[in-house]
Design a protein around this motif. Structure first.
Motif, PDB file in Angstrom:
ATOM      1  N   LEU A  92      -5.033  11.245  11.431  1.00  0.00           N
ATOM      2  CA  LEU A  92      -3.777  11.989  11.415  1.00  0.00           C
ATOM      3  C   LEU A  92      -3.748  13.003  10.280  1.00  0.00           C
ATOM      4  O   LEU A  92      -2.696  13.556   9.956  1.00  0.00           O
ATOM      5  CB  LEU A  92      -2.602  11.015  11.261  1.00  0.00           C
ATOM      6  N   ALA A  93      -4.902  13.253   9.650  1.00  0.00           N
ATOM      7  CA  ALA A  93      -4.950  14.069   8.435  1.00  0.00           C
ATOM      8  C   ALA A  93      -4.323  15.447   8.614  1.00  0.00           C
ATOM      9  O   ALA A  93      -3.705  15.983   7.685  1.00  0.00           O
ATOM     10  CB  ALA A  93      -6.396  14.207   7.963  1.00  0.00           C
ATOM     11  N   ALA A  94      -4.450  16.018   9.792  1.00  0.00           N
ATOM     12  CA  ALA A  94      -3.927  17.369  10.006  1.00  0.00           C
ATOM     13  C   ALA A  94      -2.406  17.393  10.090  1.00  0.00           C
ATOM     14  O   ALA A  94      -1.805  18.479  10.054  1.00  0.00           O
ATOM     15  CB  ALA A  94      -4.521  17.955  11.291  1.00  0.00           C
ATOM     16  N   PHE A  95      -1.779  16.231  10.181  1.00  0.00           N
ATOM     17  CA  PHE A  95      -0.332  16.177  10.402  1.00  0.00           C
ATOM     18  C   PHE A  95       0.420  15.458   9.286  1.00  0.00           C
ATOM     19  O   PHE A  95       1.592  15.165   9.420  1.00  0.00           O
ATOM     20  CB  PHE A  95      -0.040  15.474  11.726  1.00  0.00           C
ATOM     21  N   ARG A  96      -0.263  15.158   8.180  1.00  0.00           N
ATOM     22  CA  ARG A  96       0.380  14.338   7.167  1.00  0.00           C
ATOM     23  C   ARG A  96       0.444  15.042   5.818  1.00  0.00           C
ATOM     24  O   ARG A  96      -0.340  15.937   5.519  1.00  0.00           O
ATOM     25  CB  ARG A  96      -0.345  13.004   7.027  1.00  0.00           C
ATOM     26  N   LYS A  97       1.399  14.588   4.999  1.00  0.00           N
ATOM     27  CA  LYS A  97       1.599  15.096   3.657  1.00  0.00           C
ATOM     28  C   LYS A  97       1.680  13.909   2.711  1.00  0.00           C
ATOM     29  O   LYS A  97       2.498  13.006   2.900  1.00  0.00           O
ATOM     30  CB  LYS A  97       2.885  15.916   3.573  1.00  0.00           C
ATOM     31  N   LYS A  98       0.823  13.888   1.690  1.00  0.00           N
ATOM     32  CA  LYS A  98       0.816  12.762   0.753  1.00  0.00           C
ATOM     33  C   LYS A  98       2.083  12.782  -0.076  1.00  0.00           C
ATOM     34  O   LYS A  98       2.438  13.795  -0.678  1.00  0.00           O
ATOM     35  CB  LYS A  98      -0.417  12.820  -0.140  1.00  0.00           C
ATOM     36  N   VAL A  99       2.772  11.643  -0.107  1.00  0.00           N
ATOM     37  CA  VAL A  99       4.034  11.586  -0.836  1.00  0.00           C
ATOM     38  C   VAL A  99       4.035  10.553  -1.958  1.00  0.00           C
ATOM     39  O   VAL A  99       4.801  10.678  -2.905  1.00  0.00           O
ATOM     40  CB  VAL A  99       5.218  11.311   0.119  1.00  0.00           C
ATOM     41  N   THR A 100       3.205   9.522  -1.853  1.00  0.00           N
ATOM     42  CA  THR A 100       3.200   8.478  -2.870  1.00  0.00           C
ATOM     43  C   THR A 100       1.798   7.913  -3.021  1.00  0.00           C
ATOM     44  O   THR A 100       1.136   7.611  -2.028  1.00  0.00           O
ATOM     45  CB  THR A 100       4.159   7.327  -2.504  1.00  0.00           C
ATOM     46  N   THR A 101       1.344   7.756  -4.265  1.00  0.00           N
ATOM     47  CA  THR A 101       0.074   7.105  -4.546  1.00  0.00           C
ATOM     48  C   THR A 101       0.241   6.216  -5.774  1.00  0.00           C
ATOM     49  O   THR A 101       0.824   6.653  -6.775  1.00  0.00           O
ATOM     50  CB  THR A 101      -1.044   8.124  -4.815  1.00  0.00           C
ATOM     51  N   ILE A 102      -0.241   4.982  -5.694  1.00  0.00           N
ATOM     52  CA  ILE A 102      -0.266   4.110  -6.863  1.00  0.00           C
ATOM     53  C   ILE A 102      -1.667   3.521  -6.993  1.00  0.00           C
ATOM     54  O   ILE A 102      -2.404   3.406  -6.004  1.00  0.00           O
ATOM     55  CB  ILE A 102       0.765   2.966  -6.779  1.00  0.00           C
ATOM     56  N   GLY A 158       4.173 -16.930  -5.961  1.00  0.00           N
ATOM     57  CA  GLY A 158       3.300 -17.978  -6.468  1.00  0.00           C
ATOM     58  C   GLY A 158       2.177 -17.482  -7.340  1.00  0.00           C
ATOM     59  O   GLY A 158       1.183 -18.182  -7.536  1.00  0.00           O
ATOM     60  N   GLY A 159       2.295 -16.282  -7.864  1.00  0.00           N
ATOM     61  CA  GLY A 159       1.249 -15.698  -8.701  1.00  0.00           C
ATOM     62  C   GLY A 159       1.207 -14.199  -8.507  1.00  0.00           C
ATOM     63  O   GLY A 159       1.943 -13.634  -7.682  1.00  0.00           O
ATOM     64  N   ALA A 160       0.357 -13.542  -9.257  1.00  0.00           N
ATOM     65  CA  ALA A 160       0.293 -12.085  -9.222  1.00  0.00           C
ATOM     66  C   ALA A 160      -0.834 -11.596  -8.316  1.00  0.00           C
ATOM     67  O   ALA A 160      -1.888 -12.229  -8.209  1.00  0.00           O
ATOM     68  CB  ALA A 160       0.097 -11.533 -10.631  1.00  0.00           C
ATOM     69  N   ALA A 161      -0.582 -10.463  -7.663  1.00  0.00           N
ATOM     70  CA  ALA A 161      -1.604  -9.746  -6.893  1.00  0.00           C
ATOM     71  C   ALA A 161      -1.669  -8.331  -7.437  1.00  0.00           C
ATOM     72  O   ALA A 161      -0.714  -7.837  -8.060  1.00  0.00           O
ATOM     73  CB  ALA A 161      -1.266  -9.735  -5.413  1.00  0.00           C
ATOM     74  N   VAL A 162      -2.777  -7.675  -7.233  1.00  0.00           N
ATOM     75  CA  VAL A 162      -2.942  -6.307  -7.713  1.00  0.00           C
ATOM     76  C   VAL A 162      -3.128  -5.371  -6.516  1.00  0.00           C
ATOM     77  O   VAL A 162      -4.042  -5.576  -5.704  1.00  0.00           O
ATOM     78  CB  VAL A 162      -4.141  -6.187  -8.668  1.00  0.00           C
ATOM     79  N   PHE A 163      -2.255  -4.375  -6.428  1.00  0.00           N
ATOM     80  CA  PHE A 163      -2.432  -3.320  -5.444  1.00  0.00           C
ATOM     81  C   PHE A 163      -3.379  -2.299  -6.076  1.00  0.00           C
ATOM     82  O   PHE A 163      -2.965  -1.438  -6.864  1.00  0.00           O
ATOM     83  CB  PHE A 163      -1.091  -2.710  -5.063  1.00  0.00           C
ATOM     84  N   ASP A 164      -4.659  -2.446  -5.771  1.00  0.00           N
ATOM     85  CA  ASP A 164      -5.673  -1.589  -6.381  1.00  0.00           C
ATOM     86  C   ASP A 164      -5.425  -0.122  -6.050  1.00  0.00           C
ATOM     87  O   ASP A 164      -5.612   0.761  -6.889  1.00  0.00           O
ATOM     88  CB  ASP A 164      -7.067  -1.995  -5.899  1.00  0.00           C
ATOM     89  N   ALA A 165      -5.037   0.130  -4.815  1.00  0.00           N
ATOM     90  CA  ALA A 165      -4.724   1.491  -4.379  1.00  0.00           C
ATOM     91  C   ALA A 165      -3.763   1.409  -3.212  1.00  0.00           C
ATOM     92  O   ALA A 165      -3.881   0.525  -2.356  1.00  0.00           O
ATOM     93  CB  ALA A 165      -5.992   2.232  -3.970  1.00  0.00           C
ATOM     94  N   LEU A 166      -2.802   2.305  -3.215  1.00  0.00           N
ATOM     95  CA  LEU A 166      -1.864   2.405  -2.089  1.00  0.00           C
ATOM     96  C   LEU A 166      -1.435   3.859  -1.982  1.00  0.00           C
ATOM     97  O   LEU A 166      -1.038   4.473  -2.977  1.00  0.00           O
ATOM     98  CB  LEU A 166      -0.664   1.498  -2.302  1.00  0.00           C
ATOM     99  N   THR A 167      -1.530   4.391  -0.784  1.00  0.00           N
ATOM    100  CA  THR A 167      -1.106   5.766  -0.525  1.00  0.00           C
ATOM    101  C   THR A 167      -0.224   5.807   0.713  1.00  0.00           C
ATOM    102  O   THR A 167      -0.510   5.133   1.714  1.00  0.00           O
ATOM    103  CB  THR A 167      -2.309   6.704  -0.313  1.00  0.00           C
ATOM    104  N   VAL A 168       0.851   6.588   0.618  1.00  0.00           N
ATOM    105  CA  VAL A 168       1.721   6.827   1.762  1.00  0.00           C
ATOM    106  C   VAL A 168       1.682   8.319   2.085  1.00  0.00           C
ATOM    107  O   VAL A 168       1.809   9.151   1.179  1.00  0.00           O
ATOM    108  CB  VAL A 168       3.188   6.411   1.463  1.00  0.00           C
ATOM    109  N   TRP A 169       1.464   8.621   3.353  1.00  0.00           N
ATOM    110  CA  TRP A 169       1.529  10.004   3.844  1.00  0.00           C
ATOM    111  C   TRP A 169       2.668  10.109   4.838  1.00  0.00           C
ATOM    112  O   TRP A 169       2.739   9.340   5.814  1.00  0.00           O
ATOM    113  CB  TRP A 169       0.260  10.402   4.577  1.00  0.00           C
ATOM    114  N   GLU A 170       3.569  11.016   4.628  1.00  0.00           N
ATOM    115  CA  GLU A 170       4.566  11.313   5.647  1.00  0.00           C
ATOM    116  C   GLU A 170       3.873  12.065   6.766  1.00  0.00           C
ATOM    117  O   GLU A 170       3.101  12.997   6.521  1.00  0.00           O
ATOM    118  CB  GLU A 170       5.701  12.150   5.065  1.00  0.00           C
ATOM    119  N   VAL A 171       4.141  11.693   8.003  1.00  0.00           N
ATOM    120  CA  VAL A 171       3.506  12.343   9.149  1.00  0.00           C
ATOM    121  C   VAL A 171       4.509  13.303   9.775  1.00  0.00           C
ATOM    122  O   VAL A 171       5.613  12.906  10.168  1.00  0.00           O
ATOM    123  CB  VAL A 171       3.024  11.312  10.186  1.00  0.00           C
ATOM    124  N   LYS A 172       4.114  14.569   9.844  1.00  0.00           N
ATOM    125  CA  LYS A 172       4.995  15.606  10.391  1.00  0.00           C
ATOM    126  C   LYS A 172       4.741  15.786  11.866  1.00  0.00           C
ATOM    127  O   LYS A 172       3.606  15.760  12.307  1.00  0.00           O
ATOM    128  CB  LYS A 172       4.737  16.919   9.650  1.00  0.00           C
TER     129      LYS A 172
END
Length: 507
Positions: free
Chosen positions: A356-366, A493-507
């Motif tokens: 979907l790369a041609a239709f998306r815009k990156k909005v959030t990255t952690i 019940g304990g900690a987890a690590v979100f090593d990478a997370l990206t959200v792209w809004e799809v237009k």
């Protein structure tokens, strides 16, 4: 012979082109990047093919209402499988000359007959497009027969003519349907996989002219036989990390453990006559959610593309007529590329959505975010793509709450002890239209080096979940009544690590 489109097509609107379909009023549950019709009911994808530089999607369609009935073939085309041009009705239900019976246009496939070798199209036609479909005959409101018919088009699928000598394959039974036809180059012939539903059998036929068919073999009963079989497809799939291919047979039926409709698949070998599965007693499912059914691949993809692409209907017959969408009812998945992994347990299907790369815009990255309590992501929306890699760490459970508006949420949870990924839509919004809709679906997903990878397609009323690079897939509908669309990460019940997370809004 008669032109099938004449009676009904004149009643329909002209072609309509848009990704988000802005010419229509923005309905509450209309997805942004999943295919839906402008209005009225749809179910199974039919006749999926790449021809003359465009993808064709035909589909089961009721041109007169928003529930199942008057089955006809709708039609749309696309250059990229995301933006679709809606075309007039292709093949409508028709009435017999004596007016005593109606023939509904049930599921089937299309092929391109190079140089019109069958002689179906007018002389001089370069590429004759041929539809092979089930004619479902009824009289007095009762079903009387199912057999296989032909229709043909000399203008790239825009208008269709019924073959004068239909049916071309008739077993004189009320249960015989859903032909899937393709060109088998090693034998220089057409092959058909078609279903005997109540016998739980796929029948394989051959033809050199698309009009005369000879039985080759039968497959089944085998695998899951809890429900009738429907919508077969037989096709080659590449094995990852090698130049090898295996044959895959898909059948829409039921899910033995979960007691709902599903698609199963068999992996094996095909010699031009007989399909032989790798393991006799294995039951494998394409999608572990409740809302993916009748998926079929596109015929005749460009030769430089190794992986077949499948598209499926997103709904479930247990509540399909009741879902709260208007003026349309039913949607298609984002098309999926298919491959096989050779695992110690045998070959397993891997599914990844087309880009979907041609239709998306990156909005959030952690990156490297430690989560040990509910943590809002800081993004709100209802049509997006999300990718995440999670180190489960000491957490007993870790997950993501999607489309969250207060207590209303759709929850994806990974249980580290049982290694199960679950999707809970019991509090997702409107769940009261059917007692079969509220559900919690689970599938086993082993972590990879202590990590879980998630790829989510969220689109208003659709959530497609791909885990560990498509090794496991779940697809479910949701109908939020509130539309804040928040995302919340959590760990129990304990900690987890979100090593990478990206959200792209799809237009």
């Amino acid at each position: 012979m008669k032109i099938l489109t004449l009676k009904i097509a004149l009643l329909l609107t002209t072609a309509h082109f848009s990704l988000a379909q802005p010419a229509l009023k923005a309905e509450e549950y209309r997805p942004r990047y999943h295919f839906t019709p402008p209005k009225n009911w749809i179910n199974d994808p039919n006749g999926t093919i790449y021809a003359n530089g465009e993808y064709h999607l035909f589909y089961q369609h009721n041109p007169f209402g928003n529930e199942w009935g008057h089955m006809s073939w709708g039609h749309a085309t696309s250059k990229d499988l995301i933006r679709w041009q809606h075309l007039p009705l292709a093949i409508p239900e028709f009435t017999s000359a004596d007016g005593k019976s109606q023939t509904a246009i049930f599921s089937g496939s299309t092929v391109v007959d190079k140089n019109n070798q069958s002689g179906l199209c007018p002389v001089g036609t370069k590429d004759c497009m041929v539809a092979i479909y089930t004619g479902n005959v009824s009289a007095g409101g009762k079903q009387t027969a199912q057999y296989q018919n032909l229709a043909y088009s000399a203008d790239k699928g825009r208008t269709w003519t019924e073959y004068a000598h239909n049916p071309v394959l008739d077993l004189h039974t009320k249960e015989f349907r859903d032909p899937n036809v393709f060109w088998y180059a090693p034998g220089r012939k057409w092959l058909m996989a078609v279903i005997k539903p109540t016998d739980h059998q796929a029948a394989f036929y051959e033809s050199v002219n698309l009009k005369d068919w000879k039985l080759l073999s039968l497959f089944g009963p085998m695998g899951d036989t809890t429900r009738v079989w429907e919508c077969p497809a037989l096709f080659e799939v590449p094995v990852e990390g090698s130049s090898a291919k295996k044959w895959v047979l898909t059948v829409s039926s039921g899910h033995r453990q979960k007691n709902y409709l599903a698609m199963q698949y068999f992996v094996g070998d095909f010699d031009g006559k007989t399909f032989t599965p790798q393991r006799q007693n294995e039951i494998l499912y394409v999608d572990e959610g409740k809302d993916f059914y009748a998926g079929i691949p596109f015929n005749d993809r460009p030769t430089n593309r190794r992986k077949p692409i499948m598209i499926g209907w997103l709904n479930d017959w247990e509540y399909a007529n009741k879902i709260p969408t208007t003026p349309f009812k039913g949607a298609m998945s984002v098309p999926r590329e298919l491959s096989l992994q050779n695992t110690p347990q045998g070959y397993r299907l891997v599914q990844t959505p087309i880009s979907l790369a041609a239709f998306r815009k990156k909005v959030t990255t952690i990156t490297n975010m430690t989560v040990d309590k509910p943590t809002p992501l800081g993004y709100a929306g209802e049509s997006y793509e999300l990718e995440a890699t999670i180190t489960v760490g000491s957490a007993k459970k870790v997950g993501i709450r999607l489309l969250k508006s207060g207590a209303e949420e759709s929850v994806l949870t990974y249980d580290t002890a049982t290694q199960t990924l679950s999707f809970d839509r019991t509090h997702s919004g409107n769940v009261t239209f059917s007692d079969r809709f509220p559900s919690i679906e689970s599938v086993r997903v082993a972590p990879q080096n202590g990590r879980l990878k998630l790829h989510l397609l969220v689109d208003k009323s659709i959530i497609e979940i791909f885990a560990n690079d498509g090794q496991r897939v779940m697809t479910d509908l949701v109908f939020p009544t509130k539309h804040e669309g928040n995302i919340e990460l959590f760990s129990d019940g304990g900690a987890a690590v979100f090593d990478a997370l990206t959200v792209w809004e799809v237009k």
